[in-house]
Motif scaffolding. Structure first.
Motif, PDB file in Angstrom:
ATOM      1  N   GLN A  39     -34.229  21.528 -23.746  1.00  0.00           N
ATOM      2  CA  GLN A  39     -33.406  21.036 -23.192  1.00  0.00           C
ATOM      3  C   GLN A  39     -33.528  21.011 -21.882  1.00  0.00           C
ATOM      4  O   GLN A  39     -33.776  22.269 -21.186  1.00  0.00           O
ATOM      5  CB  GLN A  39     -31.729  20.378 -22.982  1.00  0.00           C
ATOM      6  N   GLY A  41     -33.411  18.992 -18.532  1.00  0.00           N
ATOM      7  CA  GLY A  41     -32.692  17.944 -18.045  1.00  0.00           C
ATOM      8  C   GLY A  41     -33.055  16.572 -18.974  1.00  0.00           C
ATOM      9  O   GLY A  41     -33.690  15.886 -19.551  1.00  0.00           O
ATOM     10  N   PRO A  42     -32.724  15.159 -17.773  1.00  0.00           N
ATOM     11  CA  PRO A  42     -33.214  14.098 -18.468  1.00  0.00           C
ATOM     12  C   PRO A  42     -34.440  13.571 -18.619  1.00  0.00           C
ATOM     13  O   PRO A  42     -34.891  11.959 -19.099  1.00  0.00           O
ATOM     14  CB  PRO A  42     -32.438  13.148 -17.846  1.00  0.00           C
ATOM     15  N   HIS A  43     -35.185  14.041 -17.616  1.00  0.00           N
ATOM     16  CA  HIS A  43     -37.071  13.463 -17.133  1.00  0.00           C
ATOM     17  C   HIS A  43     -37.578  14.328 -18.105  1.00  0.00           C
ATOM     18  O   HIS A  43     -39.128  14.210 -18.239  1.00  0.00           O
ATOM     19  CB  HIS A  43     -37.300  13.843 -15.625  1.00  0.00           C
ATOM     20  N   PHE A  87     -25.933  20.999 -24.669  1.00  0.00           N
ATOM     21  CA  PHE A  87     -27.218  19.736 -24.548  1.00  0.00           C
ATOM     22  C   PHE A  87     -27.566  19.397 -25.741  1.00  0.00           C
ATOM     23  O   PHE A  87     -28.576  20.167 -26.188  1.00  0.00           O
ATOM     24  CB  PHE A  87     -27.870  20.269 -23.414  1.00  0.00           C
ATOM     25  N   THR A 178     -42.034  21.170 -13.797  1.00  0.00           N
ATOM     26  CA  THR A 178     -41.857  19.368 -14.073  1.00  0.00           C
ATOM     27  C   THR A 178     -43.061  19.003 -13.326  1.00  0.00           C
ATOM     28  O   THR A 178     -44.048  17.703 -14.213  1.00  0.00           O
ATOM     29  CB  THR A 178     -41.304  18.306 -13.145  1.00  0.00           C
ATOM     30  N   LYS A 190     -40.676  11.503 -17.795  1.00  0.00           N
ATOM     31  CA  LYS A 190     -40.332  10.083 -17.177  1.00  0.00           C
ATOM     32  C   LYS A 190     -39.777  10.284 -15.621  1.00  0.00           C
ATOM     33  O   LYS A 190     -38.156  10.971 -15.216  1.00  0.00           O
ATOM     34  CB  LYS A 190     -38.632  10.145 -18.228  1.00  0.00           C
ATOM     35  N   LYS A 193     -36.352   9.276 -13.665  1.00  0.00           N
ATOM     36  CA  LYS A 193     -35.378  10.253 -14.313  1.00  0.00           C
ATOM     37  C   LYS A 193     -34.972  11.277 -14.228  1.00  0.00           C
ATOM     38  O   LYS A 193     -33.444  12.382 -14.032  1.00  0.00           O
ATOM     39  CB  LYS A 193     -34.842  10.127 -15.750  1.00  0.00           C
ATOM     40  N   LYS A 221     -24.980  24.475 -19.140  1.00  0.00           N
ATOM     41  CA  LYS A 221     -23.122  23.801 -18.606  1.00  0.00           C
ATOM     42  C   LYS A 221     -22.190  24.788 -17.227  1.00  0.00           C
ATOM     43  O   LYS A 221     -22.127  23.474 -16.634  1.00  0.00           O
ATOM     44  CB  LYS A 221     -22.623  23.639 -19.807  1.00  0.00           C
ATOM     45  N   LYS A 225     -25.152  20.100 -14.219  1.00  0.00           N
ATOM     46  CA  LYS A 225     -24.341  19.079 -15.121  1.00  0.00           C
ATOM     47  C   LYS A 225     -25.693  18.355 -15.878  1.00  0.00           C
ATOM     48  O   LYS A 225     -25.352  17.698 -16.928  1.00  0.00           O
ATOM     49  CB  LYS A 225     -23.614  18.071 -14.637  1.00  0.00           C
ATOM     50  N   SER A 226     -26.924  18.886 -15.313  1.00  0.00           N
ATOM     51  CA  SER A 226     -27.972  17.876 -15.785  1.00  0.00           C
ATOM     52  C   SER A 226     -28.672  17.942 -16.540  1.00  0.00           C
ATOM     53  O   SER A 226     -29.508  18.076 -17.286  1.00  0.00           O
ATOM     54  CB  SER A 226     -28.975  16.885 -14.487  1.00  0.00           C
TER      55      SER A 226
END
Length: 266
Positions: A39, A41-43, A87, A178, A190, A193, A221, A225-226
């Motif tokens: 993982q 992150g969400p992006h 995650f 990123t 993304k 996000k 964790k 959180k992300s």
């Protein structure tokens, strides 16, 4: 199949007779990129570390002088990523499995007549595994020079492009990674996000740190959180292009130096 690697520098495109006939084999530089599927992150996609390793190495090999023989092996996509396994999507090998894989890979490279192997690791959770495996390979084969290197440790300008807080505390899926992914695989980012999340601060007088000289063991964790540890919201492709040029320039220097490296006589 060669991804970012120039095809003439991609080891699996050689035939066995090409390798048998290769001259100066003891100084040919064989490079094993080691990444992770974990993982970010969400992006960002799970492939970040492996993509960065291949992207930087491909750019470096394209810049390297043609008369310096250096070849990239296929990326070892899976690594020791159990700090991220809370995650979904993270795939991890154990320390023992990753070590055994590196050792057996080294056996094969040595058996083919090569004497210089670079472990180009792009995942921050496993430098120590690379270092121990490299030492064990050299103990096993005294004339085998093995270099356990971290992709981001070559000379480069990245920190000059980051805020002071990000340069000091950004550890995972933040601005640098990123931005670099925007340069390498923009369609997989993304940015809408992207988030900023830093780990809890230690007391000012504490000798301990999350990463540094006196670290505490943690899993992601515990401190995020992300899944992001840093600020991804400030990333840009322009920064990513500059990071890619700078880090790959550093790798050209390192590969060149490894080619000319002569181990001490025992």
């Amino acid at each position: 199949m060669h991804s970012f690697i120039p095809p003439e520098r991609f080891f699996p495109y050689l035939s066995w007779t090409d390798i048998e006939a290769m001259s100066n084999k003891e100084n040919v530089v064989i490079i094993q990129p080691v990444g992770a599927i974990e993982q970010h992150g969400p992006h960002l996609p799970l492939i970040v570390d492996a993509a960065i390793g291949m992207g930087v190495l491909g750019k470096a090999l394209a810049k390297l002088e043609a008369d310096i023989p250096a070849y990239a092996l296929p990326s070892l996509y899976y690594g020791k990523s159990n700090e991220h396994w809370n995650f979904p999507g993270t795939i991890t090998l154990s320390t023992e499995t990753l070590t055994a894989t590196i050792m057996e890979l080294g056996d094969s490279i040595y058996r083919a007549g090569f004497r210089k192997l670079v472990l180009m690791n792009s995942h921050g959770g496993q430098p120590q595994v690379m270092q121990m495996a490299a030492r064990d390979l050299h103990v096993k084969y005294g004339d085998f020079a093995v270099f356990p290197l971290f992709t981001w440790r070559v000379p480069h300008i990245t920190k000059e492009l980051l805020t002071p807080k990000e340069a000091a505390q950004g550890m995972h899926a933040g601005d640098a990674e990123t931005s670099l992914m925007l340069a390498l695989l923009p369609e997989q980012v993304k940015l809408d996000k992207a988030v900023a999340e830093y780990p809890p601060a230690q007391p000012e007088d504490s000798l301990l740190s999350w990463e540094g000289k006196l670290p505490v063991a943690w899993v992601t964790k515990d401190i995020s959180k992300s899944g992001v540890i840093g600020d991804a919201t400030t990333a840009t492709k322009e920064k990513g292009d500059r990071i890619l040029e700078s880090v790959s320039d550093g790798w050209v220097q390192v590969i060149r130096e490894i080619y000319h490296f002569r181990p001490p006589q025992s």
